[in-house]
Motif scaffolding. Sequence first.
Motif, mmCIF file in Angstrom:
data_model
loop_
_atom_site.group_PDB
_atom_site.id
_atom_site.type_symbol
_atom_site.label_atom_id
_atom_site.label_comp_id
_atom_site.label_asym_id
_atom_site.label_seq_id
_atom_site.Cartn_x
_atom_site.Cartn_y
_atom_site.Cartn_z
ATOM 1 N N SER A 70 -27.061 17.653 -65.418
ATOM 2 C CA SER A 70 -25.918 16.875 -64.943
ATOM 3 C C SER A 70 -26.329 15.809 -63.940
ATOM 4 O O SER A 70 -25.604 14.828 -63.744
ATOM 5 N N CYS A 71 -27.482 16.016 -63.310
ATOM 6 C CA CYS A 71 -28.006 15.041 -62.340
ATOM 7 C C CYS A 71 -29.011 14.090 -62.971
ATOM 8 O O CYS A 71 -29.737 13.374 -62.256
ATOM 9 N N GLN A 213 -17.685 14.268 -62.128
ATOM 10 C CA GLN A 213 -18.511 13.984 -63.306
ATOM 11 C C GLN A 213 -19.469 15.135 -63.600
ATOM 12 O O GLN A 213 -19.674 15.514 -64.759
ATOM 13 N N ILE A 214 -20.060 15.693 -62.542
ATOM 14 C CA ILE A 214 -20.956 16.834 -62.726
ATOM 15 C C ILE A 214 -20.188 18.021 -63.287
ATOM 16 O O ILE A 214 -20.621 18.672 -64.237
ATOM 17 N N TYR A 217 -19.273 17.415 -66.965
ATOM 18 C CA TYR A 217 -20.441 17.530 -67.848
ATOM 19 C C TYR A 217 -20.782 18.997 -68.103
ATOM 20 O O TYR A 217 -21.020 19.404 -69.245
ATOM 21 N N ILE A 218 -20.807 19.807 -67.054
ATOM 22 C CA ILE A 218 -21.210 21.211 -67.206
ATOM 23 C C ILE A 218 -20.178 21.989 -68.009
ATOM 24 O O ILE A 218 -20.533 22.839 -68.830
#
Length: 377
Positions: A70-71, A213-214, A217-218
């Motif tokens: 995610s990063c 956003q993280i 995504y996860i």
Amino acid sequence: MKVPFTDLNAQYQSIKNKIEKAISAVIENSSFIMGEEVEQFEKEFAHFCETKYAVGVGSGTDALYLALKSCGIEEGKKVITVPNTFIATTEAITLAGGKILFTDIDEKSFNIDPQKLEDVLKKEKKKHSASNPFPSALIVVHLYGTPAEMNSICRLADKYELKVIEDAAQAHGAKYKGKTAGSICDAGAFSFFPGKNLGAYGDGGAVTTNNPQIAEYIKMARNHGRKEKYIHQFEGINSRLDTIQAAVLRVKLSFLKDWNERRREIAKKYLANLKDIEELTLPEVYKDIDSVYHLFVLRHRKRDKLREYLAKKGITTGIHYPIPLHLQPAYKHLGYKKGDFPVTEKIAEEILSLPVYPEMTDEMINYVSDTIHKFFK
């Protein structure tokens, strides 16, 4: 007296009725995958960690892996971490396609040493080229339940534009200067392995973050890259927190603050009981850091003899961890050698983990302490 290293059954017996009711409800409902209990646990765990989001996943290893992805960690990107951690920390880097880069630790906290980290970053800056990219991220391990020196680390991360992931697998509820572990950086990765401060009845994990956003995504990546059935935005993995495990974790989360406080009480008793033994190095206590003492780790030059003596007296101990990762056969290809991380290597030969779990009685604590005193007489 027999003193086990931990006693999961004793904990179960203390909350048996609540656990069985929670599990039975899931079975009756038959919503075993991504059931309502998962969403409820995520909300409650996010509140506990003081983050906007928590996303349940299949394990602590997956939590680290998905946090890295995610990063933006992908093929060839370097990620810095320490060699005195469980291999899951570095496995996640490799699984994400990243390259492992180690830095040494502070001798008192056993956590990443900000000065040594800066030395590594300066060295990498000099070596930086198109074919040798600068590190992209850092995994900070809050080892044994004690948060690392995050202010200094975050300043370096800002200066060198690093994403920072907290490996909080041993630090559920720990605090650094009032901030809860898992809430300080880009993302926090937690394990719910049964022996953790907050443990499931099987594998499980979570990622905490304040970044929408993280989190988004996860949520997709753990469920085959999809938001809705049969529509996949990208290739993900199968790493969903089981509904039964979420139900168990919801029950146990309601007790976690009290359990952590009991761990602190046990640690205080050990510190008071053992403070006069000059041959021992006891865990450091910090004014602005609240450890949750997932492990109580002391040091002694003749650790193995002490451990053998305690075992003969019915006391089970552990070593976390006896072989630093840079010396593991799995990482021979990285080219590290003995002597590269002297603090880590020295500590690995001296550390000993004493029993510490909420159900320990004061009688047990005193027995362990008295037995250690007898060893040194």
